[in-house]
Write a protein that holds these residues in place. Structure first.
Motif, mmCIF file in Angstrom:
data_model
loop_
_atom_site.group_PDB
_atom_site.id
_atom_site.type_symbol
_atom_site.label_atom_id
_atom_site.label_comp_id
_atom_site.label_asym_id
_atom_site.label_seq_id
_atom_site.Cartn_x
_atom_site.Cartn_y
_atom_site.Cartn_z
ATOM 1 N N GLY A 52 51.844 39.665 43.520
ATOM 2 C CA GLY A 52 51.773 40.282 44.829
ATOM 3 C C GLY A 52 51.165 41.671 44.776
ATOM 4 N N GLY A 53 51.289 42.394 45.884
ATOM 5 C CA GLY A 53 50.818 43.763 45.949
ATOM 6 C C GLY A 53 49.315 43.887 45.784
ATOM 7 N N THR A 54 48.902 45.094 45.407
ATOM 8 C CA THR A 54 47.487 45.349 45.191
ATOM 9 C C THR A 54 46.937 44.477 44.078
ATOM 10 N N ALA A 55 47.760 44.221 43.067
ATOM 11 C CA ALA A 55 47.329 43.346 41.978
ATOM 12 C C ALA A 55 47.042 41.943 42.487
ATOM 13 N N GLY A 56 47.841 41.465 43.466
ATOM 14 C CA GLY A 56 47.598 40.143 44.029
ATOM 15 C C GLY A 56 46.252 40.068 44.729
ATOM 16 N N LEU A 57 45.922 41.111 45.489
ATOM 17 C CA LEU A 57 44.610 41.147 46.132
ATOM 18 C C LEU A 57 43.495 41.191 45.091
ATOM 19 N N ALA A 58 43.734 41.926 44.006
ATOM 20 C CA ALA A 58 42.744 41.995 42.934
ATOM 21 C C ALA A 58 42.551 40.631 42.280
ATOM 22 N N ALA A 170 59.123 41.433 49.590
ATOM 23 C CA ALA A 170 58.668 40.921 50.887
ATOM 24 C C ALA A 170 57.143 40.940 50.977
ATOM 25 N N VAL A 171 56.537 42.058 50.583
ATOM 26 C CA VAL A 171 55.079 42.170 50.645
ATOM 27 C C VAL A 171 54.423 41.202 49.669
ATOM 28 N N ASP A 172 54.994 41.109 48.470
ATOM 29 C CA ASP A 172 54.412 40.240 47.452
ATOM 30 C C ASP A 172 54.384 38.783 47.897
ATOM 31 N N CYS A 173 55.478 38.322 48.468
ATOM 32 C CA CYS A 173 55.528 36.921 48.898
ATOM 33 C C CYS A 173 54.505 36.652 50.002
ATOM 34 N N CYS A 174 54.309 37.615 50.900
ATOM 35 C CA CYS A 174 53.300 37.447 51.953
ATOM 36 C C CYS A 174 51.899 37.338 51.354
ATOM 37 N N ILE A 175 51.595 38.180 50.383
ATOM 38 C CA ILE A 175 50.268 38.159 49.775
ATOM 39 C C ILE A 175 50.040 36.868 49.003
ATOM 40 N N VAL A 176 51.060 36.419 48.281
ATOM 41 C CA VAL A 176 50.917 35.177 47.529
ATOM 42 C C VAL A 176 50.684 34.005 48.484
ATOM 43 N N LEU A 177 51.351 34.014 49.644
ATOM 44 C CA LEU A 177 51.149 32.933 50.613
ATOM 45 C C LEU A 177 49.717 32.919 51.140
ATOM 46 N N LEU A 178 49.083 34.083 51.239
ATOM 47 C CA LEU A 178 47.688 34.139 51.674
ATOM 48 C C LEU A 178 46.771 33.406 50.702
ATOM 49 N N ALA A 179 47.224 33.250 49.483
ATOM 50 C CA ALA A 179 46.403 32.588 48.468
ATOM 51 C C ALA A 179 46.241 31.094 48.738
ATOM 52 N N LEU A 180 46.991 30.540 49.686
ATOM 53 C CA LEU A 180 46.872 29.109 49.999
ATOM 54 C C LEU A 180 45.453 28.745 50.429
ATOM 55 N N TRP A 181 44.682 29.747 50.890
ATOM 56 C CA TRP A 181 43.312 29.464 51.313
ATOM 57 C C TRP A 181 42.358 29.357 50.132
ATOM 58 N N THR A 182 42.759 29.861 48.954
ATOM 59 C CA THR A 182 41.835 29.857 47.819
ATOM 60 C C THR A 182 42.395 29.213 46.561
#
Length: 214
Positions: A52-58, A170-182
């Motif tokens: 998650g976090g900035t690392a997740g976006l990276a 909370a933020v990490d789980c949201c970011i990881v869920l965004l990964a469902l598109w990729t």
């Protein structure tokens, strides 16, 4: 006639003495925490997982573009230094910048230093999450972070008393869920397990008032 006994007044407990970390202690802690986190990143990368976090976006941008994780991670953190400098102080900002730069460099050469012949994804998620969480804990206890969500989580903990671990979870789980598109769904589920493992370490060990540092 006997005089009723009066219980002696309880002496107030002396205020705990807070001993600042030395520069050497901070330097060793930053290197230790970042090295642990870089190992956790190697677990995630080798298994094709996220965090998650900035690392997740990276991670997402790394998988989508092929650009090195370290380079993307360093650039994504640049906007957060203003918040850190304004709200958390110069010392925190300098230590965070050093930690981000060190992690960016380590992850760029990590494949030459650490390789896995076989790594089961669920094990990679849990072990990588616990190792990474321990690294974050070391950094947090020395008033340092890896930027991004970590800066926001520490600010909210200092300002409102919200636990940094819960905010980041909370933020990490949201970011990881965004990964469902990729990323394929099963790897997203493993990644969520890793994010939970990481943030449980923080939620259980990094609480306001439990550890004092200046």
């Amino acid at each position: 006639m006997t005089r009723p006994s009066v219980a002696p007044a309880t002496a107030a407990a002396p205020a705990p003495v807070v001993i600042p970390h030395s520069l050497t202690e901070d330097a060793v802690a930053i290197f230790t925490g970042v090295l642990l986190i870089s190992v956790g990143v190697a677990f995630f990368t080798s298994a094709g997982l996220l965090t998650g976090g900035t690392a997740g976006l990276a991670f997402l941008l790394h998988y989508a573009t092929g650009i090195g994780f370290g380079k993307i991670f360093f650039v994504l953190n640049l906007p957060f230094y203003w918040l850190a400098l304004r709200k958390l102080g110069r010392a925190f900002t300098v230590k965070t910048f050093i930690a981000v730069l060190l992690l960016s460099l380590l992850t760029e050469v990590q494949s030459q230093l650490l390789q896995f012949a076989q790594l089961q994804p669920l094990y990679a998620a849990i072990a990588g999450g616990l190792i990474t969480g321990t690294g974050f804990l070391v950094l947090f206890r020395h008033r340092c972070s890896l930027g991004g969500v970590g800066i926001a989580a520490l600010y909210l903990q200092d300002r409102y008393g919200w636990r940094a671990g819960k905010v980041q979870m909370a933020v990490d789980c949201c970011i990881v869920l965004l990964a469902l598109w990729t990323v394929e769904p099963v790897r997203v589920l493993w990644s969520i397990a890793g994010a939970v493992a990481l943030n449980l370490v923080l939620a259980m060990n990094h609480r306001p008032g439990r550890y004092m540092v200046v």
